[in-house]
Design an enzyme around this catalytic site. Structure first.
Site, mmCIF file in Angstrom:
data_model
loop_
_atom_site.group_PDB
_atom_site.id
_atom_site.type_symbol
_atom_site.label_atom_id
_atom_site.label_comp_id
_atom_site.label_asym_id
_atom_site.label_seq_id
_atom_site.Cartn_x
_atom_site.Cartn_y
_atom_site.Cartn_z
ATOM 1 N N GLN A 158 0.820 -1.210 0.000
ATOM 2 C CA GLN A 158 0.000 0.000 0.000
ATOM 3 C C GLN A 158 0.853 1.259 0.000
ATOM 4 O OE1 GLN A 158 -3.484 -0.201 -0.460
ATOM 5 N NE2 GLN A 158 -2.509 -2.146 -0.944
ATOM 6 N N HIS B 280 1.677 2.973 -3.320
ATOM 7 C CA HIS B 280 0.639 3.655 -4.084
ATOM 8 C C HIS B 280 0.887 5.156 -4.193
ATOM 9 C CE1 HIS B 280 -2.592 1.048 -5.380
ATOM 10 N NE2 HIS B 280 -2.580 0.403 -4.240
ATOM 11 N N GLU C 15 -9.173 1.403 5.417
ATOM 12 C CA GLU C 15 -9.639 0.910 4.117
ATOM 13 C C GLU C 15 -9.437 -0.601 4.043
ATOM 14 O OE1 GLU C 15 -8.662 1.805 -0.614
ATOM 15 O OE2 GLU C 15 -7.186 2.267 0.938
ATOM 16 N N HIS C 16 -8.214 -1.062 4.263
ATOM 17 C CA HIS C 16 -7.891 -2.492 4.254
ATOM 18 C C HIS C 16 -7.429 -2.902 5.648
ATOM 19 C CE1 HIS C 16 -6.819 -0.942 0.168
ATOM 20 N NE2 HIS C 16 -7.564 -1.957 -0.211
ATOM 21 N N ASP D 299 -7.241 -6.849 -4.148
ATOM 22 C CA ASP D 299 -7.090 -5.766 -5.125
ATOM 23 C C ASP D 299 -7.363 -6.241 -6.544
ATOM 24 O OD1 ASP D 299 -6.616 -3.436 -3.811
ATOM 25 O OD2 ASP D 299 -4.474 -3.353 -4.208
ATOM 26 N N HIS E 248 -52.752 19.364 3.032
ATOM 27 C CA HIS E 248 -52.511 17.929 3.172
ATOM 28 C C HIS E 248 -53.702 17.256 3.847
ATOM 29 C CE1 HIS E 248 -48.386 18.845 2.132
ATOM 30 N NE2 HIS E 248 -48.016 17.583 2.277
#
Length: 435
Positions: free
Chosen positions: A254, A257, A322-323, A356, A415
């Protein structure tokens, strides 16, 4: 990587909403595309990408898609097809059906589920090319039944040769044949509002740089968006049974990235913490993207030593990663206590890249702690729902006075009267209709 206790750890990262200059630039781009259409789209494409695009060449041709196969390996085609099969099989289980419930009094309540009609997928260029993201965006939309899926990508994702052939092959394998060679904020605006060359869409999804993210935020409301994604994150929760080399490799998977990506180990084992720190440094020196991964590790990486796995789970839930990888003697036993995580990987062989690329679950996952309240992309992201109400006369006569009471308590007399007029006419024997 710095080893520290959970008491000392703070992740100093906030959602990036861009600089004032970036926000101003994106607002201007969006406004120009909205007002000028193709003219602004072509102008900004030349300015930012150095490519001369016009109505005659903006759309990728069928011949270009076919030719892309000549520039990729057969092994890649086989791999992308196998991954697509797994992604389709997983997401097919998410599909919903419309439903209706008939009550004894004749009332029918239900929900009608329909796909969005047209979806735009943004595929980035720049630091890396992500053919896998094509599959992760397109396949759930297809399973939802979206009839029109359009893709935009910068005109030189593959360098001077044009669009990366791996992206084109992934698009072709996913069944996308409407592809435009435009990127950046200008492409997002074109998808949202339409130009002479690109028809507008209902939703825009897919990752991009800060300008793409800001443009998605700017057009939200005119169209739907998937999210404003932040840098990638991984947290590994591990005990003394974990292999240090595996953990280090997954953290770096990761970190490579983005310079702002976050890679964190949480463990009750000081031995593992020290071993992983040493392994990260050793493996870093061997990475082609060492500079990016090192910046990530130095600024947003950490090894947190906790008293127990239970305390580790508390740290995980606070981070809402996230992971999340759980590499422990009995990872399944710990899973139930995890409240906040986008995707959970269990055991030493469930390395994050398995998810992934290949396993089937979507790899577009909430970042920046938003796993506290949001979910990975799935089929539900590409549908819309309509409520169905058929009220019988019997039901209205029974419930009408209650509805009138609620309406008048809110000060909405019209109404109340819309129901009251029906009750009064039914009390008189029904509405008298003319010839």
């Amino acid at each position: 990587m710095k080893v520290q206790s959970s008491r000392d750890f703070k992740l100093q990262r906030e959602v990036d909403y861009g600089t004032p200059e970036q926000n101003k630039a994106v607002k201007q781009i969006v406004a120009d595309i909205k007002q000028e259409g193709d003219a602004a789209l072509f102008r900004y494409t030349e300015k930012f990408d150095g490519a001369q695009v016009d109505s005659s060449n903006i759309r990728v041709t069928e011949e270009e898609l076919k030719a892309a196969y000549n520039h990729v390996e057969d092994s890649f085609v086989a791999a992308i097809r196998a991954a697509a099969d797994n992604i389709r099989a997983f997401h097919a289980r998410q599909k919903r059906n419309s439903w209706m419930d008939l009550q004894p009094d004749g009332t029918i309540l239900g929900q009608i589920i329909r796909p969005l009609q047209r979806v735009g997928v943004y595929v980035p260029g720049g630091k890396a090319s992500y053919p896998s993201s094509v599959l992760m965006n397109v396949i759930p939309a297809q399973i939802a039944g979206v009839p029109e899926i359009v893709m935009v990508t910068p005109p030189a994702t593959g360098g001077k040769e044009g669009i990366d052939p791996y992206i084109l092959v992934a698009a072709a394998e996913a069944g996308v044949n409407e592809i435009y060679r435009v990127g950046g904020a200008q492409a997002v605006a074109a998808l949202a509002f339409g130009t002479e060359s690109i028809a507008p869409v209902d939703k825009i999804c897919g990752p991009g740089n800060i300008y793409v993210a800001l443009a998605k935020r700017e057009v939200y409301g005119a169209v739907d968006i998937d999210s404003i994604a932040g840098p990638s994150e991984i947290v590994v929760l591990a005990d003394d049974t974990a292999e240090p080399a595996y953990v280090a490799a997954d953290l770096l998977s990761q970190a490579e990235h983005d310079e702002m990506a976050s890679a964190i180990l949480v463990t009750p084992s000081q031995r593992l913490a020290d071993a992983v720190a040493a392994e990260v440094e050793r493996q870093l020196r061997e990475l082609p993207r060492e500079a990016i991964a090192r910046a990530s590790v130095d600024n947003y990486g950490a090894i947190i030593v906790v008293e127990s796995l239970e305390e580790g789970i508390s740290v995980v839930n606070r981070l809402a990663p996230e992971h999340l990888e759980i590499v422990a003697q009995d990872p399944m036993a710990l899973t139930g206590a995890v409240q906040n995580a986008g995707a959970i990987f269990l055991g030493p062989y469930s390395s994050e890249p398995v998810g992934d690329y290949f396993a089937g679950p979507n790899h577009i996952i909430p970042t920046n702690g938003t796993a506290r309240f949001s979910s990975p992309v799935d089929v539900d992201d590409f549908i819309k729902k309509s409520s169905l109400i058929y009220y019988s006369k019997e039901a209205l006569l029974r419930d009408g006075s209650t509805i009138i009471e609620l309406a008048r308590r809110e000060g909405l007399e019209a109404h109340a009267r819309a129901v009251e007029i029906r009750l009064e006419n039914e009390a008189k024997g029904g509405v008298e209709r003319g010839e």
